[in-house]
Design a protein around this motif. Structure first.
Motif, PDB file in Angstrom:
ATOM      1  N   MET A   1       6.891 -18.661   1.445  1.00 56.16           N
ATOM      2  CA  MET A   1       5.665 -17.895   1.413  1.00 56.16           C
ATOM      3  C   MET A   1       4.503 -18.872   1.239  1.00 56.16           C
ATOM      4  SD  MET A   1       4.617 -14.676   1.521  1.00 56.16           S
ATOM      5  CE  MET A   1       5.903 -13.561   1.112  1.00 56.16           C
ATOM      6  N   VAL A   2       3.447 -18.647   1.978  1.00 57.79           N
ATOM      7  CA  VAL A   2       2.222 -19.437   1.869  1.00 57.79           C
ATOM      8  C   VAL A   2       1.212 -18.610   1.087  1.00 57.79           C
ATOM      9  CG1 VAL A   2       0.312 -20.472   3.158  1.00 57.79           C
ATOM     10  CG2 VAL A   2       2.637 -20.602   4.068  1.00 57.79           C
ATOM     11  N   GLU A   3       0.523 -19.256   0.162  1.00 58.84           N
ATOM     12  CA  GLU A   3      -0.514 -18.568  -0.620  1.00 58.84           C
ATOM     13  C   GLU A   3      -1.787 -19.387  -0.562  1.00 58.84           C
ATOM     14  OE1 GLU A   3       0.383 -16.661  -4.478  1.00 58.84           O
ATOM     15  OE2 GLU A   3      -1.176 -17.997  -5.260  1.00 58.84           O
ATOM     16  N   ILE A   4      -2.869 -18.716  -0.194  1.00 62.48           N
ATOM     17  CA  ILE A   4      -4.187 -19.347  -0.141  1.00 62.48           C
ATOM     18  C   ILE A   4      -5.116 -18.523  -1.009  1.00 62.48           C
ATOM     19  CG2 ILE A   4      -6.125 -20.003   1.325  1.00 62.48           C
ATOM     20  CD1 ILE A   4      -4.098 -20.086   3.676  1.00 62.48           C
ATOM     21  N   GLY A   5      -5.782 -19.176  -1.930  1.00 65.48           N
ATOM     22  CA  GLY A   5      -6.694 -18.469  -2.824  1.00 65.48           C
ATOM     23  C   GLY A   5      -8.074 -19.087  -2.783  1.00 65.48           C
ATOM     24  N   CYS A   6      -9.044 -18.264  -3.084  1.00 68.24           N
ATOM     25  CA  CYS A   6     -10.429 -18.714  -3.132  1.00 68.24           C
ATOM     26  C   CYS A   6     -11.128 -17.957  -4.256  1.00 68.24           C
ATOM     27  CB  CYS A   6     -11.102 -18.454  -1.796  1.00 68.24           C
ATOM     28  SG  CYS A   6     -12.794 -19.054  -1.726  1.00 68.24           S
ATOM     29  N   ARG A   7     -11.876 -18.690  -5.092  1.00 72.88           N
ATOM     30  CA  ARG A   7     -12.575 -18.056  -6.197  1.00 72.88           C
ATOM     31  C   ARG A   7     -14.000 -18.591  -6.239  1.00 72.88           C
ATOM     32  NH1 ARG A   7      -9.682 -19.199 -11.443  1.00 72.88           N
ATOM     33  NH2 ARG A   7     -10.537 -21.256 -11.078  1.00 72.88           N
ATOM     34  N   ASP A   8     -14.930 -17.703  -6.540  1.00 74.38           N
ATOM     35  CA  ASP A   8     -16.301 -18.157  -6.728  1.00 74.38           C
ATOM     36  C   ASP A   8     -16.819 -17.658  -8.068  1.00 74.38           C
ATOM     37  OD1 ASP A   8     -17.449 -15.565  -6.559  1.00 74.38           O
ATOM     38  OD2 ASP A   8     -17.757 -15.733  -4.414  1.00 74.38           O
ATOM     39  N   ASP A   9     -17.972 -18.143  -8.445  1.00 74.02           N
ATOM     40  CA  ASP A   9     -18.588 -17.707  -9.700  1.00 74.02           C
ATOM     41  C   ASP A   9     -19.920 -17.010  -9.422  1.00 74.02           C
ATOM     42  OD1 ASP A   9     -20.061 -19.879  -8.932  1.00 74.02           O
ATOM     43  OD2 ASP A   9     -19.860 -20.978 -10.806  1.00 74.02           O
ATOM     44  N   GLY A  10     -19.954 -16.292  -8.296  1.00 71.61           N
ATOM     45  CA  GLY A  10     -21.170 -15.595  -7.884  1.00 71.61           C
ATOM     46  C   GLY A  10     -21.378 -14.289  -8.623  1.00 71.61           C
ATOM     47  N   VAL A  11     -22.117 -13.390  -7.977  1.00 68.22           N
ATOM     48  CA  VAL A  11     -22.513 -12.136  -8.619  1.00 68.22           C
ATOM     49  C   VAL A  11     -21.379 -11.124  -8.698  1.00 68.22           C
ATOM     50  CG1 VAL A  11     -24.933 -12.414  -8.005  1.00 68.22           C
ATOM     51  CG2 VAL A  11     -23.407 -11.153  -6.478  1.00 68.22           C
ATOM     52  N   GLY A  62     -17.948 -13.185 -10.562  1.00 69.66           N
ATOM     53  CA  GLY A  62     -17.399 -13.787  -9.358  1.00 69.66           C
ATOM     54  C   GLY A  62     -16.323 -12.947  -8.696  1.00 69.66           C
ATOM     55  N   THR A  63     -15.746 -13.534  -7.673  1.00 67.88           N
ATOM     56  CA  THR A  63     -14.729 -12.854  -6.864  1.00 67.88           C
ATOM     57  C   THR A  63     -13.587 -13.821  -6.601  1.00 67.88           C
ATOM     58  OG1 THR A  63     -16.413 -11.503  -5.793  1.00 67.88           O
ATOM     59  CG2 THR A  63     -14.302 -11.680  -4.654  1.00 67.88           C
ATOM     60  N   THR A  64     -12.379 -13.296  -6.597  1.00 65.11           N
ATOM     61  CA  THR A  64     -11.187 -14.062  -6.244  1.00 65.11           C
ATOM     62  C   THR A  64     -10.469 -13.322  -5.121  1.00 65.11           C
ATOM     63  OG1 THR A  64     -10.924 -14.849  -8.509  1.00 65.11           O
ATOM     64  CG2 THR A  64      -8.980 -14.968  -7.085  1.00 65.11           C
ATOM     65  N   VAL A  65     -10.091 -14.060  -4.094  1.00 66.05           N
ATOM     66  CA  VAL A  65      -9.330 -13.491  -2.979  1.00 66.05           C
ATOM     67  C   VAL A  65      -8.073 -14.335  -2.804  1.00 66.05           C
ATOM     68  CG1 VAL A  65      -9.325 -12.949  -0.512  1.00 66.05           C
ATOM     69  CG2 VAL A  65     -11.431 -12.676  -1.841  1.00 66.05           C
ATOM     70  N   VAL A  66      -6.915 -13.670  -2.703  1.00 65.50           N
ATOM     71  CA  VAL A  66      -5.640 -14.354  -2.507  1.00 65.50           C
ATOM     72  C   VAL A  66      -4.973 -13.764  -1.266  1.00 65.50           C
ATOM     73  CG1 VAL A  66      -3.368 -14.871  -3.483  1.00 65.50           C
ATOM     74  CG2 VAL A  66      -5.384 -14.778  -4.975  1.00 65.50           C
ATOM     75  N   VAL A  67      -4.598 -14.645  -0.348  1.00 66.97           N
ATOM     76  CA  VAL A  67      -3.904 -14.264   0.882  1.00 66.97           C
ATOM     77  C   VAL A  67      -2.499 -14.844   0.804  1.00 66.97           C
ATOM     78  CG1 VAL A  67      -3.859 -14.542   3.392  1.00 66.97           C
ATOM     79  CG2 VAL A  67      -6.044 -14.254   2.211  1.00 66.97           C
ATOM     80  N   ARG A  68      -1.495 -14.030   1.102  1.00 65.90           N
ATOM     81  CA  ARG A  68      -0.093 -14.473   1.126  1.00 65.90           C
ATOM     82  C   ARG A  68       0.532 -14.035   2.448  1.00 65.90           C
ATOM     83  NH1 ARG A  68      -0.500 -12.232  -4.204  1.00 65.90           N
ATOM     84  NH2 ARG A  68      -0.439 -13.887  -5.758  1.00 65.90           N
ATOM     85  N   PHE A  69       1.311 -14.932   3.039  1.00 68.61           N
ATOM     86  CA  PHE A  69       2.020 -14.574   4.273  1.00 68.61           C
ATOM     87  C   PHE A  69       3.254 -15.460   4.398  1.00 68.61           C
ATOM     88  CE2 PHE A  69      -1.473 -17.439   5.222  1.00 68.61           C
ATOM     89  CZ  PHE A  69      -0.869 -18.471   5.927  1.00 68.61           C
ATOM     90  N   PRO A  70       4.240 -15.009   5.185  1.00 70.64           N
ATOM     91  CA  PRO A  70       5.476 -15.790   5.344  1.00 70.64           C
ATOM     92  C   PRO A  70       5.195 -17.154   5.961  1.00 70.64           C
ATOM     93  CG  PRO A  70       5.744 -13.583   6.242  1.00 70.64           C
ATOM     94  CD  PRO A  70       4.292 -13.754   5.915  1.00 70.64           C
ATOM     95  N   ARG A  71       5.957 -18.151   5.525  1.00 66.49           N
ATOM     96  CA  ARG A  71       5.791 -19.520   6.036  1.00 66.49           C
ATOM     97  C   ARG A  71       6.085 -19.603   7.529  1.00 66.49           C
ATOM     98  NH1 ARG A  71       5.579 -24.310   3.380  1.00 66.49           N
ATOM     99  NH2 ARG A  71       6.101 -23.264   1.435  1.00 66.49           N
ATOM    100  N   ALA A  72       7.122 -18.929   7.992  1.00 65.34           N
ATOM    101  CA  ALA A  72       7.491 -18.938   9.405  1.00 65.34           C
ATOM    102  C   ALA A  72       7.300 -17.537   9.966  1.00 65.34           C
ATOM    103  CB  ALA A  72       8.940 -19.371   9.579  1.00 65.34           C
ATOM    104  N   PRO A  73       6.855 -17.434  11.199  1.00 67.28           N
ATOM    105  CA  PRO A  73       6.704 -16.101  11.790  1.00 67.28           C
ATOM    106  C   PRO A  73       8.051 -15.411  11.912  1.00 67.28           C
ATOM    107  CG  PRO A  73       6.376 -17.807  13.444  1.00 67.28           C
ATOM    108  CD  PRO A  73       6.544 -18.499  12.111  1.00 67.28           C
ATOM    109  N   GLU A  74       7.997 -14.091  11.922  1.00 62.30           N
ATOM    110  CA  GLU A  74       9.231 -13.326  12.105  1.00 62.30           C
ATOM    111  C   GLU A  74       9.803 -13.636  13.478  1.00 62.30           C
ATOM    112  OE1 GLU A  74       8.600  -9.191  11.519  1.00 62.30           O
ATOM    113  OE2 GLU A  74       7.740  -9.479   9.534  1.00 62.30           O
TER     114      GLU A  74
END
Length: 100
Positions: A1-11, A62-74
């Motif tokens: 599984m691949v996980e990509i996250g992004c967080r900011d300290d905005g409004v 702020g806002t946090t966004v986390v995206v997860r998807f399989p490492r290899a396509p089905e």
């Protein structure tokens, strides 16, 4: 599984805004953008990548966004091959014009 996250300290966002961020044409900045960005991202992640996207936010935190998807396509079985109309059912060699 691949996980990509992004967080900011905005409004951040209110709970009501957070519930709508993946709706098409939803925007809090009427004069900047179409409101399609997160709608498109959500569809790409969930449909094309077969993954998930989760956003968390609170006003002034702020806002946090986390995206997860399989490492290899089905993988899918290849489609069944259609018989070659140039071959007779009993022959393994292709039929040539003029052959009877």
């Amino acid at each position: 599984m691949v996980e990509i996250g992004c967080r900011d300290d905005g409004v951040g966002m209110t709970a009501a805004t957070l519930l709508r961020i993946y709706e098409p044409f939803f925007t809090t900045a009427r004069d900047q953008g179409s409101g399609l960005g997160l709608y498109i991202v959500h569809n790409l992640v969930t449909d094309l990548l077969r993954g998930t996207i989760v956003a968390r936010a609170a006003p002034e935190r702020g806002t946090t966004v986390v995206v997860r998807f399989p490492r290899a396509p089905e993988t899918h079985d290849p489609p069944a091959r259609r018989p070659d109309p140039r071959q007779s059912p009993t022959s393994s060699a292709p039929a040539r014009p003029g052959d009877s």
